[in-house]
Design a protein around this motif. Structure first.
Motif, short mmCIF file in Angstrom:
data_model
loop_
_atom_site.label_atom_id
_atom_site.label_comp_id
_atom_site.label_asym_id
_atom_site.label_seq_id
_atom_site.Cartn_x
_atom_site.Cartn_y
_atom_site.Cartn_z
N TYR A 1 0.84 -1.21 0.00
CA TYR A 1 0.00 0.00 0.00
C TYR A 1 0.87 1.25 0.00
O TYR A 1 0.57 2.24 -0.68
N ARG A 2 1.96 1.21 0.77
CA ARG A 2 2.87 2.35 0.81
C ARG A 2 3.48 2.61 -0.57
O ARG A 2 3.78 3.76 -0.92
N MET A 3 3.64 1.58 -1.36
CA MET A 3 4.20 1.72 -2.71
C MET A 3 3.18 2.18 -3.72
O MET A 3 3.51 2.42 -4.88
N GLY A 4 1.89 2.30 -3.30
CA GLY A 4 0.88 2.86 -4.18
C GLY A 4 -0.09 1.87 -4.78
O GLY A 4 -0.93 2.24 -5.62
N ILE A 5 -0.05 0.61 -4.38
CA ILE A 5 -1.01 -0.38 -4.88
C ILE A 5 -2.36 -0.12 -4.22
O ILE A 5 -2.45 -0.04 -3.00
N PRO A 6 -3.45 0.03 -4.98
CA PRO A 6 -4.76 0.37 -4.40
C PRO A 6 -5.27 -0.69 -3.42
O PRO A 6 -4.98 -1.88 -3.55
N SER A 7 -6.07 -0.22 -2.46
CA SER A 7 -6.64 -1.12 -1.45
C SER A 7 -7.46 -2.23 -2.08
O SER A 7 -7.44 -3.38 -1.65
N SER A 8 -8.24 -1.87 -3.12
CA SER A 8 -9.13 -2.86 -3.71
C SER A 8 -8.36 -4.04 -4.28
O SER A 8 -8.85 -5.19 -4.24
N PRO B 1 -13.99 21.77 -4.87
CA PRO B 1 -14.54 20.57 -5.51
C PRO B 1 -13.57 19.40 -5.58
O PRO B 1 -14.00 18.24 -5.52
N THR B 2 -12.28 19.69 -5.73
CA THR B 2 -11.29 18.61 -5.84
C THR B 2 -10.04 19.00 -5.06
O THR B 2 -9.70 20.19 -4.95
N PRO B 3 -9.32 18.03 -4.52
CA PRO B 3 -8.06 18.33 -3.83
C PRO B 3 -7.02 18.87 -4.80
O PRO B 3 -7.00 18.50 -5.98
N PRO B 4 -6.13 19.76 -4.34
CA PRO B 4 -5.07 20.29 -5.21
C PRO B 4 -3.96 19.26 -5.42
O PRO B 4 -3.96 18.20 -4.81
N SER B 5 -3.01 19.61 -6.24
CA SER B 5 -1.92 18.69 -6.55
C SER B 5 -0.97 18.50 -5.37
O SER B 5 -0.31 17.47 -5.27
N LYS B 6 -0.92 19.49 -4.48
CA LYS B 6 -0.03 19.39 -3.33
C LYS B 6 -0.54 20.27 -2.20
O LYS B 6 -1.38 21.16 -2.42
N PRO B 7 -0.06 20.05 -0.97
CA PRO B 7 -0.50 20.86 0.17
C PRO B 7 -0.08 22.32 0.02
O PRO B 7 0.81 22.66 -0.75
N ASP C 1 -2.99 10.09 1.89
CA ASP C 1 -2.05 8.98 1.69
C ASP C 1 -0.77 9.47 1.01
O ASP C 1 0.34 9.05 1.37
N ARG C 2 -0.92 10.36 0.03
CA ARG C 2 0.23 10.82 -0.77
C ARG C 2 1.00 11.95 -0.12
O ARG C 2 2.20 12.09 -0.34
N HIS C 3 0.31 12.80 0.68
CA HIS C 3 0.93 14.06 1.10
C HIS C 3 1.09 14.22 2.61
O HIS C 3 1.53 15.27 3.07
N VAL C 4 0.76 13.21 3.40
CA VAL C 4 0.74 13.37 4.85
C VAL C 4 2.10 13.75 5.41
O VAL C 4 2.18 14.48 6.42
N THR C 5 3.17 13.31 4.81
CA THR C 5 4.50 13.61 5.35
C THR C 5 4.95 15.04 5.05
O THR C 5 6.05 15.43 5.44
N ARG C 6 4.11 15.81 4.37
CA ARG C 6 4.46 17.20 4.06
C ARG C 6 3.69 18.17 4.95
O ARG C 6 3.40 19.30 4.57
N GLY C 7 3.41 17.73 6.17
CA GLY C 7 2.70 18.58 7.12
C GLY C 7 3.50 19.80 7.50
O GLY C 7 4.74 19.80 7.49
#
Length: 590
Positions: A43-50, A149-155, A203-209
């Motif tokens: 999951y950390r490598m980006g494989i979807p949960s499904s 309406p949609t999340p941006p590309s980055k924080p 998932d993608r940006h949490v470490t950029r807090g």
């Protein structure tokens, strides 16, 4: 153990509670088997949960798996204001209809946090039944979704998409789902879709807090989504590992957060309590390592409570009401005593009968840890029977409510704290935008119990800092001696040459004692002291051995983040660059 009462006398120095030592196990991810480790890695490598949970990668329909029981009560007054059409933040009202949810028209940081973290849902829930609150929540949510309406590309693309606000928003949406998912099907479907998008964005940006606490908020949101959304097991495993790592970077050895802020300490506890509620909603126990962290966070917070249960004013915080502190501690489920000697967090606490002393014995926090770091080293607060005698102004983090934003920098200054200043300069540089500059980087602390006559004793606290060494060649040392019956605090401020060869000339000094709003003060006729009367009928005398005592205006930020006019005692004059010492006394007369 039950919390220590206000009139409980603490024991001798040999029995000081220093806080438990951290072990690697305290911040290790929950124990998992080999298969789960592989899922987490994938999951950390980006494989979807499904693809990791469903046969043939079939995607599950987005829905909530459980309803969360929120154990943290909100503010009924703020909730009532929302029902009346206003956001109420630290005493300042803002019409809901005038808020720009896109963030183009920037508002004050406290209001931004309330709006974009959706913390107001807790307040709305506290003052109204779901049938009454849901239409209001859905109207505000609709406006917010239209603007975002949609999340941006980055924080960082506006306040709505900082990691801290996004993590808290995701958790508040999940915890208060009945308020926002009870209406028409189209809004419910749109909201669920946005919840899923937000979780994937984190998932993608949490470490950029923006700081460690923001990162913890982001990880909490990820874990909550992993618990409450379908196919969430990989996300939960990924989030639990990230959360424990982030908590290890947020806290010091004694359980205090590295920002040294009681506000941040409370927020960290609240995040973990809400996350625990999410575990319980899915009939799981929270990981043991997370519960250990909660047990570590509570005692340092209690170290900064006064006799009435409210907090001292430290590192941007204000005198948060006992009701709010008590509700948080109750929700945490932790029953413990305050730590007295929180070395790494940097506060000393002494309790003597009905008198409580708090003493800042550490450098300000590093810039990467704190947004509202204050130059408060060697400041103290003193209360008696729940009434504040000596305080700090506090409240820098409430700037933007009734406290004007322009006062924020001044409230972080050394002069806004009950300590000594040289030449009206800060012991550590206070910069714009919340930054901290050079100054105090070393503090020496010593704590002892001194025997007194008639078998009595006193707590002696001695500390020194080097914040003025580079500019003035002087080290500030402060000694505080509190009698164990709580009737006398004897203080001495010393300025000592920081090098063998002292500098020539003189420099101005001021020792400030900001007074609580309940204190009725009158200067003595000889100009060397003041009489201080408290509402409980006790009368205290302040005496200076270092020159004339004057009375000046001051302010204090109360438990709701609102400014209150008060006064301060000031001893000031000139001191030789070769050093000097200034004694003073606070004594209860009746």
């Amino acid at each position: 153990m039950a919390p220590a009462s206000a009139n409980e006398t603490e024991g001798p120095a040999e029995q000081v509670e220093t806080g438990r030592e951290l072990a690697l196990a305290d911040f290790s991810p929950p124990s998992v088997n080999v298969g789960e480790r592989l899922i987490r890695m994938a999951y950390r490598m980006g494989i979807p949960s499904s693809m990791l949970t469903s046969p043939m990668g079939k995607k599950s329909k987005t829905r909530l798996l459980a309803t969360v029981n929120n154990t943290l009560p909100g503010n009924r007054v703020a909730g009532t204001a929302i029902r009346a059409g206003h956001f109420l933040v630290h005493g300042a009202k803002t019409p809901i209809a005038q808020v720009d949810y896109a963030g183009a028209a920037r508002v004050t940081p406290p209001l931004e946090k309330v709006v974009h973290s959706f913390s107001w849902l807790t307040d709305l829930e506290a003052c109204a039944a779901r049938e009454q609150g849901a239409p209001i929540a859905e109207r505000i949510l609709t406006s917010w979704l239209q603007a975002n309406p949609t999340p941006p590309s980055k924080p960082g693309k506006g306040p709505a998409w900082s990691v801290g606000n996004t993590g808290m928003r995701l958790m508040n949406w999940l915890v208060h789902a009945p308020l926002i998912l009870s209406g028409e099907k189209a809004l419910r479907s749109r909201t669920l879709g946005h919840i899923g998008e937000t979780a994937r964005w984190l998932d993608r940006h949490v470490t950029r807090g923006e700081d460690r606490l923001a990162e913890v908020a982001g990880w909490c949101g990820i874990v909550a989504a992993g618990l409450l959304l379908p196919d969430g097991r990989p996300r939960r495993l990924y989030g639990e590992a990230g959360l424990m790592k982030a908590l290890g970077e947020l806290m010091g050895d004694d359980g205090g957060v590295l920002s040294r802020s009681p506000l941040a300490q409370m927020e960290a506890i609240a995040l973990l309590v809400r996350l625990r509620n999410c575990y319980h909603a899915t009939r799981r126990d929270a990981p043991e390592s997370m519960e250990r962290v909660v047990h570590m966070l509570v005692p340092p917070l209690l170290a900064l409570t006064h006799g009435d249960g409210s907090l001292g004013s430290w590192q941007g915080g204000w005198a948060i009401d006992a009701e709010d502190v008590g509700a948080l501690v109750k929700a945490s489920g932790v029953r413990t005593r305050p730590l007295r000697d929180v070395r790494q967090w940097g506060y000393q606490r002494a309790v003597a009968n009905k008198t409580i002393l708090q003493f800042d014995t550490s450098p300000p926090p590093m810039p990467q840890h704190a947004r509202y770091g204050c130059a408060s080293t060697l400041a103290f607060e003193l209360s008696h029977a729940g009434h504040r005698l000596i305080v700090n102004c506090g409240g820098a983090a409430s700037g933007g409510g009734l406290v004007p934003v322009r006062l924020e920098q001044g409230l972080r200054a050394t002069a806004a704290h009950s300590t000594l200043t040289l030449d009206d300069a800060n012991s550590t540089a206070i910069l714009i935008n919340g930054a901290i500059g050079s100054g105090v980087n070393q503090v020496d602390v010593d704590r002892k119990t001194l025997p007194q006559e008639n078998g009595a004793a006193a707590t002696r606290l001695e500390a020194s800092h080097n914040g003025y060494a580079a500019r003035y060649g002087l080290t500030h040392r402060r000694i505080l001696i509190l009698r164990d019956d709580g009737t006398e605090l004897r203080g001495e401020d010393m300025l000592l040459p920081s090098t063998r060869k002292g500098k020539r000339g003189k420099v101005g000094f001021a020792i400030r004692f900001h007074l609580g709003t309940d204190v009725d003060v009158a200067l003595t006729a000889d100009g060397q002291g003041a009489g201080l009367a408290l509402p409980d009928g006790s009368y205290w005398q302040f005496r200076s051995g270092a020159g004339e005592v004057t009375l000046e205006d001051s302010l204090w930020v109360d438990g709701q983040g609102r400014p209150q006019a008060t006064q301060q005692l000031v001893i000031q004059g000139l001191v030789s660059r070769g050093g000097g010492n200034f004694g003073w006394l606070l004594k209860k007369m009746s």
